[in-house]
Scaffold this motif. Structure first.
Motif, PDB file in Angstrom:
ATOM      1  N   MET A 145       0.847  -1.173   0.000  1.00  0.00           N
ATOM      2  CA  MET A 145       0.000   0.000   0.000  1.00  0.00           C
ATOM      3  C   MET A 145       0.894   1.239   0.000  1.00  0.00           C
ATOM      4  N   TYR A 146       0.452   2.230  -0.771  1.00  0.00           N
ATOM      5  CA  TYR A 146       1.202   3.476  -0.885  1.00  0.00           C
ATOM      6  C   TYR A 146       0.454   4.611  -0.207  1.00  0.00           C
ATOM      7  N   ILE A 147       1.189   5.597   0.217  1.00  0.00           N
ATOM      8  CA  ILE A 147       0.644   6.811   0.812  1.00  0.00           C
ATOM      9  C   ILE A 147       0.720   7.891  -0.258  1.00  0.00           C
ATOM     10  N   VAL A 148      -0.373   8.634  -0.454  1.00  0.00           N
ATOM     11  CA  VAL A 148      -0.413   9.658  -1.493  1.00  0.00           C
ATOM     12  C   VAL A 148      -1.000  10.945  -0.911  1.00  0.00           C
TER      13      VAL A 148
ATOM     14  N   GLY B 265      -6.766  26.795  -1.195  1.00  0.00           N
ATOM     15  CA  GLY B 265      -8.091  26.235  -1.448  1.00  0.00           C
ATOM     16  C   GLY B 265      -8.159  25.373  -2.698  1.00  0.00           C
ATOM     17  N   GLY B 266      -7.078  25.315  -3.437  1.00  0.00           N
ATOM     18  CA  GLY B 266      -7.030  24.522  -4.660  1.00  0.00           C
ATOM     19  C   GLY B 266      -6.376  23.169  -4.434  1.00  0.00           C
ATOM     20  N   ASN B 267      -5.876  22.598  -5.535  1.00  0.00           N
ATOM     21  CA  ASN B 267      -5.240  21.292  -5.472  1.00  0.00           C
ATOM     22  C   ASN B 267      -4.025  21.259  -6.392  1.00  0.00           C
ATOM     23  N   ASN B 268      -3.362  20.144  -6.417  1.00  0.00           N
ATOM     24  CA  ASN B 268      -2.181  19.929  -7.258  1.00  0.00           C
ATOM     25  C   ASN B 268      -2.367  18.676  -8.101  1.00  0.00           C
ATOM     26  N   LEU B 269      -3.537  18.546  -8.723  1.00  0.00           N
ATOM     27  CA  LEU B 269      -3.867  17.354  -9.499  1.00  0.00           C
ATOM     28  C   LEU B 269      -2.722  16.982 -10.433  1.00  0.00           C
ATOM     29  N   ASN B 270      -2.335  15.721 -10.368  1.00  0.00           N
ATOM     30  CA  ASN B 270      -1.227  15.225 -11.175  1.00  0.00           C
ATOM     31  C   ASN B 270      -1.689  13.944 -11.867  1.00  0.00           C
ATOM     32  N   GLU B 271      -1.768  13.984 -13.187  1.00  0.00           N
ATOM     33  CA  GLU B 271      -2.309  12.852 -13.946  1.00  0.00           C
ATOM     34  C   GLU B 271      -1.475  11.582 -13.800  1.00  0.00           C
ATOM     35  N   GLN B 272      -0.159  11.713 -13.670  1.00  0.00           N
ATOM     36  CA  GLN B 272       0.667  10.522 -13.489  1.00  0.00           C
ATOM     37  C   GLN B 272       0.363   9.852 -12.143  1.00  0.00           C
ATOM     38  N   VAL B 273       0.138  10.651 -11.117  1.00  0.00           N
ATOM     39  CA  VAL B 273      -0.212  10.093  -9.810  1.00  0.00           C
ATOM     40  C   VAL B 273      -1.604   9.467  -9.861  1.00  0.00           C
ATOM     41  N   VAL B 274      -2.526  10.090 -10.582  1.00  0.00           N
ATOM     42  CA  VAL B 274      -3.858   9.498 -10.767  1.00  0.00           C
ATOM     43  C   VAL B 274      -3.721   8.121 -11.421  1.00  0.00           C
ATOM     44  N   ALA B 275      -2.927   8.032 -12.484  1.00  0.00           N
ATOM     45  CA  ALA B 275      -2.721   6.752 -13.178  1.00  0.00           C
ATOM     46  C   ALA B 275      -2.085   5.726 -12.238  1.00  0.00           C
ATOM     47  N   PHE B 276      -1.136   6.162 -11.431  1.00  0.00           N
ATOM     48  CA  PHE B 276      -0.490   5.281 -10.458  1.00  0.00           C
ATOM     49  C   PHE B 276      -1.541   4.696  -9.508  1.00  0.00           C
TER      50      PHE B 276
ATOM     51  N   ILE C  99       8.100   7.056 -10.136  1.00  0.00           N
ATOM     52  CA  ILE C  99       6.678   6.674 -10.153  1.00  0.00           C
ATOM     53  C   ILE C  99       6.457   5.572 -11.179  1.00  0.00           C
ATOM     54  N   GLN C 100       7.045   5.726 -12.357  1.00  0.00           N
ATOM     55  CA  GLN C 100       6.924   4.689 -13.402  1.00  0.00           C
ATOM     56  C   GLN C 100       7.485   3.361 -12.910  1.00  0.00           C
ATOM     57  N   ALA C 101       8.625   3.406 -12.222  1.00  0.00           N
ATOM     58  CA  ALA C 101       9.225   2.176 -11.715  1.00  0.00           C
ATOM     59  C   ALA C 101       8.315   1.521 -10.671  1.00  0.00           C
ATOM     60  N   TRP C 102       7.736   2.319  -9.797  1.00  0.00           N
ATOM     61  CA  TRP C 102       6.815   1.765  -8.794  1.00  0.00           C
ATOM     62  C   TRP C 102       5.576   1.179  -9.463  1.00  0.00           C
ATOM     63  N   MET C 103       5.111   1.815 -10.531  1.00  0.00           N
ATOM     64  CA  MET C 103       3.933   1.300 -11.250  1.00  0.00           C
ATOM     65  C   MET C 103       4.228  -0.068 -11.854  1.00  0.00           C
TER      66      MET C 103
END
Length: 153
Positions: free
Chosen positions: A1-4, A17-28, A146-150
């Motif tokens: 299990m990973y912590i995100v 009040g915003g976010n830092n949406l990251n598509e690679q992290v979403v895919a992960f 991230i790619q390696a962990w995926m």
């Protein structure tokens, strides 16, 4: 299990009040088991709030208010939450993908406390807690890692 970090999946918990949406992290996260954390929210800091940066062992907001206690409380609550989730799901905590440069989640390089955007060597308070338990920490900027962990089974 990973912590995100929650902000990386689009949760509006960033100081402004915003976010830092990251598509690679979403895919992960679509391929791996994970638990979301926002140590700053866990520490009952408001959203939005003034930006804060580490100044040595302290965390201070842009107006000079010491908010260290809230950051430490949030890091402790987040750590306990992650450990409990791993125990309940009988999963090891394999690593964490945290928000770069943050006074909570940054690792390796964080904002230097001058509120000028300058960076200095150091870790955020939550990242320190993870690293003290030998849990690998990376940020959304570590694309190859991230790619390696995926790719790991």
């Amino acid at each position: 299990m990973y912590i995100v970090s929650s902000c990386l999946l689009g949760h509006n918990c960033k100081y402004n009040g915003g976010n830092n949406l990251n598509e690679q992290v979403v895919a992960f996260c679509q391929k791996k088991k994970y638990i979301l954390v926002c140590p700053e929210s866990a520490g009952n800091l408001p959203c939005p709030r003034l930006p804060a940066e580490r100044q040595g062992a302290r965390v201070v907001d842009r107006e000079g208010e010491d908010v260290t206690e809230a950051f430490e409380k949030g890091a402790e609550i987040s750590m306990k939450t992650c450990l409990m989730a791993a125990r309940l799901k009988e999963e090891p905590l394999e690593g964490a993908i945290l928000k770069a440069n943050s006074p909570s989640c940054g690792y390796g390089m964080i904002y230097d406390g001058t509120f000028t955007g300058a960076l200095t060597e150091g870790d955020g308070i939550f990242a320190e807690k993870l690293r003290s338990r030998n849990i690998p920490v990376i940020s959304e900027k570590d694309r190859e890692e991230i790619q390696a962990w995926m790719a790991e089974e």
